[in-house]
Design an enzyme around this catalytic site. Structure first.
Site, PDB file in Angstrom:
ATOM      1  N   ARG A 167      -8.616  -0.750   4.417  1.00  9.63           N
ATOM      2  CA  ARG A 167      -7.879   0.127   3.959  1.00  9.63           C
ATOM      3  C   ARG A 167      -6.819  -0.309   3.613  1.00  9.63           C
ATOM      4  NH1 ARG A 167      -7.065   5.542   7.182  1.00  9.63           N
ATOM      5  NH2 ARG A 167      -5.725   6.122   4.936  1.00  9.63           N
ATOM      6  N   VAL A 176       8.140   6.730  16.729  1.00 12.06           N
ATOM      7  CA  VAL A 176       8.063   7.565  15.759  1.00 12.06           C
ATOM      8  C   VAL A 176       6.152   8.265  15.820  1.00 12.06           C
ATOM      9  CG1 VAL A 176       7.425   6.788  12.911  1.00 12.06           C
ATOM     10  CG2 VAL A 176       9.060   5.508  13.971  1.00 12.06           C
ATOM     11  N   CYS A 229      -5.337  13.385  12.555  1.00 12.03           N
ATOM     12  CA  CYS A 229      -5.776  11.841  13.275  1.00 12.03           C
ATOM     13  C   CYS A 229      -5.506  11.071  13.904  1.00 12.03           C
ATOM     14  CB  CYS A 229      -4.587  10.569  11.766  1.00 12.03           C
ATOM     15  SG  CYS A 229      -3.513  10.086  12.834  1.00 12.03           S
ATOM     16  N   ASP A 289       4.195   0.430  11.684  1.00 14.57           N
ATOM     17  CA  ASP A 289       2.887   0.501  11.354  1.00 14.57           C
ATOM     18  C   ASP A 289       3.463  -1.462  11.492  1.00 14.57           C
ATOM     19  OD1 ASP A 289       2.363   2.621   9.793  1.00 14.57           O
ATOM     20  OD2 ASP A 289       3.232   1.302   8.167  1.00 14.57           O
ATOM     21  N   ARG A 324       0.307  14.335  13.566  1.00 13.68           N
ATOM     22  CA  ARG A 324       0.870  13.884  12.191  1.00 13.68           C
ATOM     23  C   ARG A 324       0.368  15.607  11.663  1.00 13.68           C
ATOM     24  NH1 ARG A 324      -1.477   9.067   9.520  1.00 13.68           N
ATOM     25  NH2 ARG A 324       0.698   8.814   8.544  1.00 13.68           N
ATOM     26  N   PRO A 325       1.627  16.894  11.750  1.00 15.54           N
ATOM     27  CA  PRO A 325       2.107  17.125  11.038  1.00 15.54           C
ATOM     28  C   PRO A 325       2.425  16.920   9.563  1.00 15.54           C
ATOM     29  CG  PRO A 325       3.653  17.916  12.964  1.00 15.54           C
ATOM     30  CD  PRO A 325       2.833  16.620  13.161  1.00 15.54           C
ATOM     31  N   VAL A 326       2.109  18.323   9.136  1.00 15.14           N
ATOM     32  CA  VAL A 326       3.438  18.228   7.161  1.00 15.14           C
ATOM     33  C   VAL A 326       3.930  19.368   6.828  1.00 15.14           C
ATOM     34  CG1 VAL A 326       1.206  17.027   6.474  1.00 15.14           C
ATOM     35  CG2 VAL A 326       0.942  19.913   6.874  1.00 15.14           C
ATOM     36  N   ASP A 327       4.836  19.695   8.853  1.00 16.93           N
ATOM     37  CA  ASP A 327       5.511  20.674   8.548  1.00 16.93           C
ATOM     38  C   ASP A 327       6.559  20.938   7.131  1.00 16.93           C
ATOM     39  OD1 ASP A 327       5.995  19.675  10.554  1.00 16.93           O
ATOM     40  OD2 ASP A 327       6.967  20.548  11.495  1.00 16.93           O
ATOM     41  N   LYS A 340       1.053  -1.419  -0.056  1.00 18.63           N
ATOM     42  CA  LYS A 340      -0.031  -0.304  -0.053  1.00 18.63           C
ATOM     43  C   LYS A 340       0.713   1.478   0.093  1.00 18.63           C
ATOM     44  CE  LYS A 340      -1.781   1.511   3.847  1.00 18.63           C
ATOM     45  NZ  LYS A 340      -1.566   2.822   4.480  1.00 18.63           N
ATOM     46  N   ASN A 341       1.454   1.259   0.939  1.00 14.07           N
ATOM     47  CA  ASN A 341       2.657   2.556   0.752  1.00 14.07           C
ATOM     48  C   ASN A 341       3.911   2.702   0.091  1.00 14.07           C
ATOM     49  OD1 ASN A 341       0.995   3.298   3.280  1.00 14.07           O
ATOM     50  ND2 ASN A 341       2.642   2.467   4.567  1.00 14.07           N
ATOM     51  N   ARG A 401      -4.520  10.854   4.203  1.00 14.08           N
ATOM     52  CA  ARG A 401      -3.751  11.483   4.613  1.00 14.08           C
ATOM     53  C   ARG A 401      -2.333  11.168   3.339  1.00 14.08           C
ATOM     54  NH1 ARG A 401      -2.524  14.066   9.544  1.00 14.08           N
ATOM     55  NH2 ARG A 401      -0.604  14.445   8.346  1.00 14.08           N
TER      56      ARG A 401
HETATM   57  N1  EPU Z   1       6.514  14.607  10.770  1.00  9.44           N
HETATM   58  C1  EPU Z   1       6.405  15.708  11.370  1.00  9.44           C
HETATM   59  N2  EPU Z   1       6.080  17.054  10.474  1.00  9.44           N
HETATM   60  C2  EPU Z   1       6.487  16.316   8.904  1.00  9.44           C
HETATM   61  C3  EPU Z   1       6.009  14.645   8.935  1.00  9.44           C
HETATM   62  C4  EPU Z   1       6.378  13.803   9.407  1.00  9.44           C
HETATM   63  O1  EPU Z   1       6.614  15.979  12.495  1.00  9.44           O
HETATM   64  O2  EPU Z   1       5.876  17.515   7.914  1.00  9.44           O
HETATM   65  C5  EPU Z   1       6.627  13.660  11.879  1.00  9.44           C
HETATM   66  C6  EPU Z   1       5.271  12.167  12.781  1.00  9.44           C
HETATM   67  O3  EPU Z   1       4.400  13.311  13.083  1.00  9.44           O
HETATM   68  C7  EPU Z   1       5.658  11.273  12.526  1.00  9.44           C
HETATM   69  C8  EPU Z   1       7.258  11.205  12.136  1.00  9.44           C
HETATM   70  O4  EPU Z   1       7.800  12.320  11.450  1.00  9.44           O
HETATM   71  O5  EPU Z   1       5.919  11.423  14.136  1.00  9.44           O
HETATM   72  C9  EPU Z   1       7.379  10.001  10.997  1.00  9.44           C
HETATM   73  O6  EPU Z   1       6.442  10.480   9.574  1.00  9.44           O
HETATM   74  P1  EPU Z   1       6.062  10.631   8.566  1.00  9.44           P
HETATM   75  O7  EPU Z   1       5.866  11.349   7.468  1.00  9.44           O
HETATM   76  O8  EPU Z   1       7.073   9.276   8.061  1.00  9.44           O
HETATM   77  O9  EPU Z   1       5.111   9.270   7.905  1.00  9.44           O
HETATM   78  P2  EPU Z   1       3.815   9.530   7.254  1.00  9.44           P
HETATM   79  O10 EPU Z   1       4.613   9.861   5.992  1.00  9.44           O
HETATM   80  O11 EPU Z   1       2.758  10.221   7.011  1.00  9.44           O
HETATM   81  C10 EPU Z   1       3.973   6.846   6.239  1.00  9.44           C
HETATM   82  C11 EPU Z   1       3.131   5.794   6.646  1.00  9.44           C
HETATM   83  C12 EPU Z   1       2.093   5.074   7.437  1.00  9.44           C
HETATM   84  C13 EPU Z   1       3.717   5.093   8.674  1.00  9.44           C
HETATM   85  C14 EPU Z   1       4.962   6.170   8.057  1.00  9.44           C
HETATM   86  C15 EPU Z   1       6.061   5.717   9.604  1.00  9.44           C
HETATM   87  C16 EPU Z   1       2.266   6.104   4.036  1.00  9.44           C
HETATM   88  C17 EPU Z   1       0.519   6.358   3.727  1.00  9.44           C
HETATM   89  N3  EPU Z   1       2.577   6.441   5.608  1.00  9.44           N
HETATM   90  O12 EPU Z   1       2.664   7.739   6.816  1.00  9.44           O
HETATM   91  O13 EPU Z   1       1.751   4.084   7.168  1.00  9.44           O
HETATM   92  O14 EPU Z   1       2.772   5.084   9.637  1.00  9.44           O
HETATM   93  O15 EPU Z   1       4.952   6.316   7.848  1.00  9.44           O
HETATM   94  O16 EPU Z   1       6.272   4.927   9.047  1.00  9.44           O
HETATM   95  O17 EPU Z   1       3.387   5.998   3.624  1.00  9.44           O
HETATM   96  C18 EPU Z   1      -0.230   3.101   7.434  1.00  9.44           C
HETATM   97  O18 EPU Z   1       0.357   2.561   6.696  1.00  9.44           O
HETATM   98  O19 EPU Z   1      -0.745   2.205   8.815  1.00  9.44           O
HETATM   99  C19 EPU Z   1       0.475   3.953   8.019  1.00  9.44           C
HETATM  100  C20 EPU Z   1       0.534   4.983   8.844  1.00  9.44           C
END
Ligand code: EPU
Length: 418
Positions: free
Chosen positions: A395, A325, A116, A303, A121-124, A22-23, A92
């Site tokens: 999902r 994480v 969530c 995960d 889960r920020p996107v900064d 999926k990811n 997301r």
């Molecule tokens: N983070 C920030 N700011 C950001 C982005 C991330 O602070 O702008 C923090 C997050 O809050 C978290 C850490 O960095 O503490 C890691 O987050 P990451 O960005 O790596 O996660 P993601 O890209 O949102 C993907 C997977 C998740 C998986 C995580 C960690 C996808 C679609 N989602 O999420 O998968 O848990 O990486 O490996 O690839 C799932 O499949 O159930 C799932 C949630």
């Protein structure tokens, strides 16, 4: 609403094929939007999230055909660089269109995902990275607007190796002017496959699989085909069930993607046999308690944290499981306690005492992986378990009850109005 009913403690045996990841497929679908041509993606899992992403592809103007794991995306008609709130709030990963559409159109509007079930889960990192590449970012009525005539290569360091930010920034940077260096990049196999796919589309990314990606911008990308890697998280979920319930073989997988998980399962007393593309697990006579801390790849994946908690709840002794994480990702704990697990939470650590048996119970899914842990617990528990809100599991898991049934489990989907 559908529910999953499980009659527990049926032994498992046999083999099961693992689906595409999926990811990996979700960001790769958005990468295909960068080319004015047809890309064919194979081994695409038939999931709720894949379908949500197909809807998003169609909203932005791409033509998609999806049949028996083969997805064709025609990016030549893409004309609407906008991801609406309705889709982003349900998934997301929709945020992945930000980088590719900005790179292709010079403008993009994407709903801000919000929080969530397990934290903010920020996107900064995504937004700061794009700003460093020269994009103007504004927030308007809950939407991010990003604009840039042409992005300019730069050096970007992430505070944390975020999977999503690495993918988004890499996609934005491949057609930027000059060189971009991403420091502290994610090394997850799904990001490796995304970068390799971008290179197949004509991008020039070096350092793939390391924490330092060097991206030399090219003028444009062309379409390309790709076969999605196996889902290491689906595989890990089946392994935790095998550890408790019988010898099973997972086929069509890449065992190296699970190195640490296999090591931990061996520590727990399971016997593991690997070939180049399969793993066979035989359960331990009694599960030994094994502490675990999640970390970015090649660490133990967050995960699989919920499924590990479920496994450890039947260990002969106490274990400590920490998620570094996502500190709040423990919504499965109160549900697992409904089976009699007696787990205590302190900050981002679960203290799991290990009990002699779990007793089936009505429980509720709260997210994809929490649901998976409830299914593993239900399969191992005595008596009947009823898992509600299973749209979460749909999902991320393709035909989970069919796959477990083929291994001997008594698990059915029931329409609750039936
Ligand atoms: N983070 C920030 N700011 C950001 C982005 C991330 O602070 O702008 C923090 C997050 O809050 C978290 C850490 O960095 O503490 C890691 O987050 P990451 O960005 O790596 O996660 P993601 O890209 O949102 C993907 C997977 C998740 C998986 C995580 C960690 C996808 C679609 N989602 O999420 O998968 O848990 O990486 O490996 O690839 C799932 O499949 O159930 C799932 C949630």
């Amino acid at each position: 609403m559908d529910k999953i009913l499980i009659e527990g403690q049926k032994p498992l045996s046999g083999s099961v094929k693992i689906s595409g990841a999926k990811n990996a497929v979700l960001p790769i679908m958005t990468a295909a939007l960068m080319a004015k041509g047809k890309s064919v993606i194979t081994r695409v899992p038939d999931l709720r999230d894949t379908k949500t992403m197909i809807r998003l592809m169609e909203i932005v103007g791409a033509k998609c055909t999806f049949d028996s794991g083969r997805l064709e995306i025609d990016g030549s008609t893409v004309n609407n660089p906008e991801a609406p709130y309705d889709l982003v709030k349900t998934m997301r990963a929709s945020f992945y269109v930000l980088g590719p559409l900005l790179a292709r159109f010079g403008t993009v509007k994407v709903s801000l995902p919000g929080g969530c079930a397990w934290g903010p889960r920020p996107v900064d990192f995504h937004l700061k990275g794009l700003e460093k590449l020269g994009a103007k970012i504004t927030l308007e009525s809950g939407y991010i607007l990003a604009e840039a005539k042409r992005l300019k290569g730069t050096e970007i360091s992430f505070e944390f190796p975020s999977v999503g930010a690495t993918g988004n920034i890499a996609m934005a940077a491949v057609t930027a002017e000059g060189r971009t260096i991403i420091i502290n990049a994610a090394c997850e196999p799904e990001i490796v496959q995304l970068c390799e796919y971008l290179n197949d589309m004509g991008a020039n990314i070096n350092g793939i699989g390391t924490m330092r990606l060097v991206i030399d911008g090219v003028d444009s990308l062309h379409s390309a085909d790709v076969d999605i890697i196996p889902d290491r998280i689906e595989a890990g979920t089946f392994l935790t069930a095998g550890a408790l319930l019988g010898e099973i073989t997972l086929e069509d997988i890449i065992p190296q993607h699970l190195d640490l998980v296999l090591l931990k399962l061996r520590e727990a007393g399971c016997r593991i046999l690997t070939t180049t593309n399969s793993v066979t697990i035989s359960p331990a006579d009694s599960i030994q308690p094994v502490d675990m801390t999640t970390a970015v790849y090649p660490g133990f994946p967050t995960d699989l944290q919920a499924q590990w908690v479920a496994l450890m709840s039947l260990a002969k002794g106490s274990s400590m499981i920490t998620d570094t994480v996502y500190h709040d990702r423990f919504s499965h704990v109160p549900e697992l306690n409904r089976f009699g697990a007696n787990i205590k939470l302190e900050n981002n650590t679960a203290f799991v005492p290990g009990v002699n048996e779990l007793i089936g119970a009505p429980v509720m899914s709260t997210d994809i992986r929490a649901s998976a842990s409830l299914i593993v617990a239900g399969l191992a528990a005595k008596g009947t378990t009823e898992v509600s809100r299973i749209y979460h599991i749909d999902r991320g898991y393709e035909q989970i009850e069919e796959k477990f049934r083929s291994l001997g489990a008594n698990i059915q989907r029931k329409n609750s109005s039936a």
